[in-house]
Design a protein around this motif. Structure first.
Motif, PDB file in Angstrom:
ATOM      1  N   GLU A 120     -47.514  84.640  91.112  1.00  0.00           N
ATOM      2  CA  GLU A 120     -47.573  84.184  89.757  1.00  0.00           C
ATOM      3  C   GLU A 120     -46.397  83.403  89.400  1.00  0.00           C
ATOM      4  OE1 GLU A 120     -48.834  82.723  86.330  1.00  0.00           O
ATOM      5  OE2 GLU A 120     -50.076  83.653  87.817  1.00  0.00           O
ATOM      6  N   SER A 147     -46.342  80.037  91.184  1.00  0.00           N
ATOM      7  CA  SER A 147     -47.260  78.909  90.499  1.00  0.00           C
ATOM      8  C   SER A 147     -46.701  78.500  89.244  1.00  0.00           C
ATOM      9  CB  SER A 147     -48.427  79.794  90.440  1.00  0.00           C
ATOM     10  OG  SER A 147     -49.072  80.236  91.585  1.00  0.00           O
ATOM     11  N   ARG A 148     -45.946  79.410  88.284  1.00  0.00           N
ATOM     12  CA  ARG A 148     -45.336  79.088  87.214  1.00  0.00           C
ATOM     13  C   ARG A 148     -44.306  78.027  87.457  1.00  0.00           C
ATOM     14  NH1 ARG A 148     -44.311  81.404  81.996  1.00  0.00           N
ATOM     15  NH2 ARG A 148     -46.109  82.887  82.518  1.00  0.00           N
ATOM     16  N   PHE A 182     -44.737  86.575  81.637  1.00  0.00           N
ATOM     17  CA  PHE A 182     -45.947  86.030  82.528  1.00  0.00           C
ATOM     18  C   PHE A 182     -46.867  87.101  82.582  1.00  0.00           C
ATOM     19  CE2 PHE A 182     -42.945  87.504  85.568  1.00  0.00           C
ATOM     20  CZ  PHE A 182     -43.768  88.157  86.603  1.00  0.00           C
ATOM     21  N   TYR A 186     -50.166  88.764  85.506  1.00  0.00           N
ATOM     22  CA  TYR A 186     -50.840  88.475  86.708  1.00  0.00           C
ATOM     23  C   TYR A 186     -51.925  89.741  86.834  1.00  0.00           C
ATOM     24  CZ  TYR A 186     -48.044  92.696  87.964  1.00  0.00           C
ATOM     25  OH  TYR A 186     -47.432  93.729  88.013  1.00  0.00           O
ATOM     26  N   ASN A 187     -52.584  89.677  87.589  1.00  0.00           N
ATOM     27  CA  ASN A 187     -53.931  90.716  88.016  1.00  0.00           C
ATOM     28  C   ASN A 187     -52.930  91.959  88.200  1.00  0.00           C
ATOM     29  OD1 ASN A 187     -55.915  92.326  88.207  1.00  0.00           O
ATOM     30  ND2 ASN A 187     -57.054  90.801  89.549  1.00  0.00           N
TER      31      ASN A 187
END
Length: 244
Positions: A17, A20-21, A210, A212-213
């Motif tokens: 994540e 990706s950010r 952030f 995330y799962n």
């Protein structure tokens, strides 16, 4: 601009994540040149996957500074059972045993040979120093949110650097006589993980939260070959964000 994160704790979904950010920031015009990870490995159940992702991007955009768990994984088989228990406690002994096996020979070799104990970098006229812990004890993170005098005493030998980046659980930035101390907070544990963005020219610091799962990590913990008690302990660490 550079990104700094600490205490990733082998949390692969969190790392993905963050990457990706960073890519989204670059698409928006933010020129993020490098990502520095102050301790990539730890208590979450993705040591092998974390190693493979990081080793594949080593020297490209990501640089890793060793922390407590990198040093443990590098020499774990050299320690006696008593030394291991002293380092991590009885509850986590089996966990680190398992992760030492999971990361494999090549992963352990990469940690020993490719992960730096500290990194010194220069961006224009500004010099940065990236480290996990204190100079006097590399496994001990600095105390959080202390007055400038505390950091001036702990890092007096690094007064040539404009920024000293350190690991920790809570994000903070402190201006001192020896430079700016920046801690990005914890990125691999807790419900609200963070990382830092630092403008390498102006030295402006911002902190990014952030998500995330996190349930994906919990499910992976359930698959580990450890006791039910240990699994619950790891879940508490994951959601609570404080391993010690």
């Amino acid at each position: 601009m550079i990104a700094i994160l600490s205490n990733l704790h082998s949390n692969l979904p969190a790392l993905v994540e963050i990457l990706s950010r960073v890519e989204r920031l670059k698409e928006e015009g933010v020129d993020v040149k490098k990502i520095y990870i102050l301790s990539a490995f730890g208590l979450m159940p993705y040591p092998e996957e974390t190693y493979k992702l990081l080793s594949g991007r080593q020297g490209e955009i990501i640089s890793v500074v060793s922390g407590k768990y990198e040093r443990l994984l590098a020499k774990w088989n050299e320690l006696s059972d008593e030394e291991k228990e002293e380092k991590v406690g009885r509850e986590l002994l089996r966990v680190i045993d398992l992760y030492w096996d999971m990361i494999g020979r090549e992963g352990r070799k990469w940690i020993r040979n490719m992960v730096e104990r500290f990194i010194a970098e220069k961006f224009g006229s500004n010099e940065f120093y990236f480290t996990y812990g204190l100079l006097e004890n590399p496994d001990e993170m600095p105390a959080e949110k202390q007055p400038p005098a505390y950091y001036e005493a702990k890092f007096a030998d690094l007064k040539k650097y404009e920024v000293i980046a350190v690991a920790g659980r809570e994000p903070y930035a402190v201006n001192t006589k020896i430079g700016k101390i920046v801690c990005p907070g914890i990125s691999g544990l807790g419900r609200v993980p963070t990382f830092a963005l630092v403008d390498s020219k102006t030295l402006h610091v911002s902190f990014e939260t952030f998500s995330y799962n996190i349930r994906e990590v919990e499910d992976r913990i359930k698959e580990l070959d450890v006791s039910a008690t240990t699994k619950e302990y790891l879940k508490e660490i994951l959601y609570g964000g404080r391993p010690f």
